[in-house]
Design a protein around this motif. Structure first.
Motif, PDB file in Angstrom:
ATOM      1  N   TYR A   1      -2.312  -9.817  -4.972  1.00  0.00           N
ATOM      2  CA  TYR A   1      -2.928  -8.811  -4.109  1.00  0.00           C
ATOM      3  C   TYR A   1      -1.813  -8.156  -3.301  1.00  0.00           C
ATOM      4  N   VAL A   2      -1.816  -6.838  -3.228  1.00  0.00           N
ATOM      5  CA  VAL A   2      -0.857  -6.115  -2.391  1.00  0.00           C
ATOM      6  C   VAL A   2      -1.608  -5.563  -1.183  1.00  0.00           C
ATOM      7  N   PRO A   3      -1.303  -6.030   0.029  1.00  0.00           N
ATOM      8  CA  PRO A   3      -2.026  -5.578   1.223  1.00  0.00           C
ATOM      9  C   PRO A   3      -1.902  -4.079   1.438  1.00  0.00           C
ATOM     10  N   TYR A   4      -2.867  -3.534   2.169  1.00  0.00           N
ATOM     11  CA  TYR A   4      -2.926  -2.095   2.409  1.00  0.00           C
ATOM     12  C   TYR A   4      -1.648  -1.584   3.067  1.00  0.00           C
ATOM     13  N   GLY A   5      -1.125  -2.322   4.040  1.00  0.00           N
ATOM     14  CA  GLY A   5       0.097  -1.880   4.712  1.00  0.00           C
ATOM     15  C   GLY A   5       1.273  -1.784   3.757  1.00  0.00           C
ATOM     16  N   ASP A   6       1.352  -2.714   2.795  1.00  0.00           N
ATOM     17  CA  ASP A   6       2.424  -2.655   1.809  1.00  0.00           C
ATOM     18  C   ASP A   6       2.212  -1.503   0.829  1.00  0.00           C
ATOM     19  N   LEU A   7       0.950  -1.206   0.523  1.00  0.00           N
ATOM     20  CA  LEU A   7       0.674  -0.038  -0.323  1.00  0.00           C
ATOM     21  C   LEU A   7       1.116   1.250   0.373  1.00  0.00           C
ATOM     22  N   GLN A   8       0.902   1.318   1.668  1.00  0.00           N
ATOM     23  CA  GLN A   8       1.363   2.492   2.416  1.00  0.00           C
ATOM     24  C   GLN A   8       2.885   2.589   2.378  1.00  0.00           C
ATOM     25  N   TRP A   9       3.556   1.448   2.558  1.00  0.00           N
ATOM     26  CA  TRP A   9       5.018   1.421   2.476  1.00  0.00           C
ATOM     27  C   TRP A   9       5.474   1.881   1.098  1.00  0.00           C
ATOM     28  N   LEU A  10       4.834   1.393   0.039  1.00  0.00           N
ATOM     29  CA  LEU A  10       5.172   1.791  -1.323  1.00  0.00           C
ATOM     30  C   LEU A  10       4.998   3.295  -1.495  1.00  0.00           C
ATOM     31  N   ASP A  11       3.893   3.825  -1.029  1.00  0.00           N
ATOM     32  CA  ASP A  11       3.627   5.262  -1.131  1.00  0.00           C
ATOM     33  C   ASP A  11       4.710   6.062  -0.413  1.00  0.00           C
TER      34      ASP A  11
ATOM     35  N   ARG B   1      -5.532  -8.234  -7.796  1.00  0.00           N
ATOM     36  CA  ARG B   1      -6.957  -7.934  -7.665  1.00  0.00           C
ATOM     37  C   ARG B   1      -7.200  -6.463  -7.323  1.00  0.00           C
ATOM     38  N   ASN B   2      -6.301  -5.867  -6.559  1.00  0.00           N
ATOM     39  CA  ASN B   2      -6.474  -4.445  -6.202  1.00  0.00           C
ATOM     40  C   ASN B   2      -5.602  -3.559  -7.084  1.00  0.00           C
ATOM     41  N   TYR B   3      -5.613  -3.856  -8.398  1.00  0.00           N
ATOM     42  CA  TYR B   3      -4.745  -3.144  -9.334  1.00  0.00           C
ATOM     43  C   TYR B   3      -5.061  -1.653  -9.391  1.00  0.00           C
ATOM     44  N   ARG B   4      -6.315  -1.271  -9.198  1.00  0.00           N
ATOM     45  CA  ARG B   4      -6.653   0.153  -9.246  1.00  0.00           C
ATOM     46  C   ARG B   4      -5.977   0.914  -8.104  1.00  0.00           C
ATOM     47  N   ALA B   5      -5.997   0.322  -6.903  1.00  0.00           N
ATOM     48  CA  ALA B   5      -5.364   0.972  -5.753  1.00  0.00           C
ATOM     49  C   ALA B   5      -3.854   1.071  -5.950  1.00  0.00           C
ATOM     50  N   ILE B   6      -3.254   0.020  -6.515  1.00  0.00           N
ATOM     51  CA  ILE B   6      -1.809   0.042  -6.779  1.00  0.00           C
ATOM     52  C   ILE B   6      -1.483   1.140  -7.784  1.00  0.00           C
ATOM     53  N   HIS B   7      -2.255   1.178  -8.869  1.00  0.00           N
ATOM     54  CA  HIS B   7      -1.994   2.175  -9.910  1.00  0.00           C
ATOM     55  C   HIS B   7      -2.198   3.595  -9.379  1.00  0.00           C
ATOM     56  N   ASP B   8      -3.159   3.790  -8.500  1.00  0.00           N
ATOM     57  CA  ASP B   8      -3.375   5.119  -7.913  1.00  0.00           C
ATOM     58  C   ASP B   8      -2.130   5.603  -7.179  1.00  0.00           C
ATOM     59  N   VAL B   9      -1.466   4.675  -6.475  1.00  0.00           N
ATOM     60  CA  VAL B   9      -0.238   5.052  -5.773  1.00  0.00           C
ATOM     61  C   VAL B   9       0.875   5.334  -6.780  1.00  0.00           C
ATOM     62  N   LEU B  10       1.085   4.429  -7.700  1.00  0.00           N
ATOM     63  CA  LEU B  10       2.185   4.578  -8.656  1.00  0.00           C
ATOM     64  C   LEU B  10       2.041   5.849  -9.486  1.00  0.00           C
ATOM     65  N   SER B  11       0.833   6.140  -9.932  1.00  0.00           N
ATOM     66  CA  SER B  11       0.614   7.272 -10.830  1.00  0.00           C
ATOM     67  C   SER B  11       0.651   8.612 -10.113  1.00  0.00           C
TER      68      SER B  11
END
Length: 283
Positions: free
Chosen positions: A141-151, A196-206
């Motif tokens: 699982y990648v937390p929301y804050g880390d997804l923001q950092w990735l973005d 588990r949140n692979y869709r949210a991760i892929h949305d950022v990456l793509s």
């Protein structure tokens, strides 16, 4: 053009000279001296807590396992050029982080024309319905804050090529026998290998171009390759630590040659030296 290393899942534990980790030092030397990498990125499962349990009965990796891992790393003479993020066995995360300042939850490094990012995918226990185990070893699982950092970091990279290392797969990667499935038919067993949140991760990456994602975790020994999904390139390879009993090792480490306009990824069988190009793409 940068040449960087990729070595997930060494699974080191102390007192087992013939077990996982027995080739780690020599393989690190090989990557730097024979293949000429500039940096080595180890994306998870530095050590293996098999058989070690805390007072609550949850498996964990104790500090002495990391002591052996870092000794094997530093015995190579290239320890200053190595960075690691945790995997599902590197729990509790307190022990992982306390083991060395090269143990990071996320990391960024910029080469000429290449931005390298590393993500922590070790999910908190509430993701699997077991909050009492804290950061447990069964789920990604990648937390929301880390997804923001990735973005933010992908955006800041601009026209750079972007390499993002994950431990658990960031997507149900076509081709990997353990972490692939038709859309919307994923089972719980398959989601053991995938965030588990692979869709949210892929949305950022793509949302960005020139994104290549080396992934670890899947304990498979037959398949390796690359998959392209919505402009994102996902890489998968044979496990590094051969943890099967009574079998000949078939495991690999890898290196990437990457610049602004091109990326190749090559795996190396750490017993025979056989090379396999699993990606050769122009952006």
């Amino acid at each position: 053009m940068a040449r960087i290393g990729w070595l997930p899942d060494p699974h080191v534990y102390p007192g087992k000279q013939a077990g996982p980790g027995r080739r780690l030092t020599s393989d690190i030397v090989s990557l730097f001296e024979e293949y000429g990498i500039e940096r080595l990125y180890i994306n998870g499962d530095l050590a293996s807590g098999h058989g070690s349990f805390d007072d609550s009965g949850y498996e964990h990796t104790p500090p002495e396992y990391y002591d052996r891992f870092w000794k094997l790393v530093d015995d190579s003479g290239y320890g200053a050029y190595i960075v690691c993020t945790p995997g599902n066995h590197d729990v509790p995360l307190q022990h992982f982080l306390a083991s060395d300042d090269r143990a990071r939850l996320r990391y960024k490094e910029v080469h000429d024309g290449v931005t390298v990012l590393m993500m922590n995918t070790v999910g908190p226990g509430w993701v699997s319905g077991s909050p009492e185990c804290g950061y447990g070893w069964t789920n990604g699982y990648v937390p929301y804050g880390d997804l923001q950092w990735l973005d933010d970091e992908l955006s800041a990279a601009g026209d750079d090529a972007k390499v993002v290392y994950f431990h658990h797969h960031a997507w149900l990667t076509p081709g990997d026998p353990l972490a692939s499935a038709p859309t919307d038919t994923q089972s719980i067993d398959q989601l053991y290998w995938v965030c588990r949140n692979y869709r949210a991760i892929h949305d950022v990456l793509s949302s960005y171009e020139k994104v290549v994602c080396p992934q670890g975790h899947t304990a498979q020994y037959a398949a390796e390759g690359s998959s392209h999904v919505d402009g994102v390139t996902y890489l998968y390879k044979k496990h590094y630590a051969d943890i099967r009993p009574d079998t000949a090792p078939v495991t690999t480490y890898a290196y990437l040659d990457i610049g602004r306009d091109q990326c190749t990824a090559t795996t190396v069988d750490h017993s025979s030296g056989t090379e396999n190009t699993i990606l050769d793409v122009s952006f």
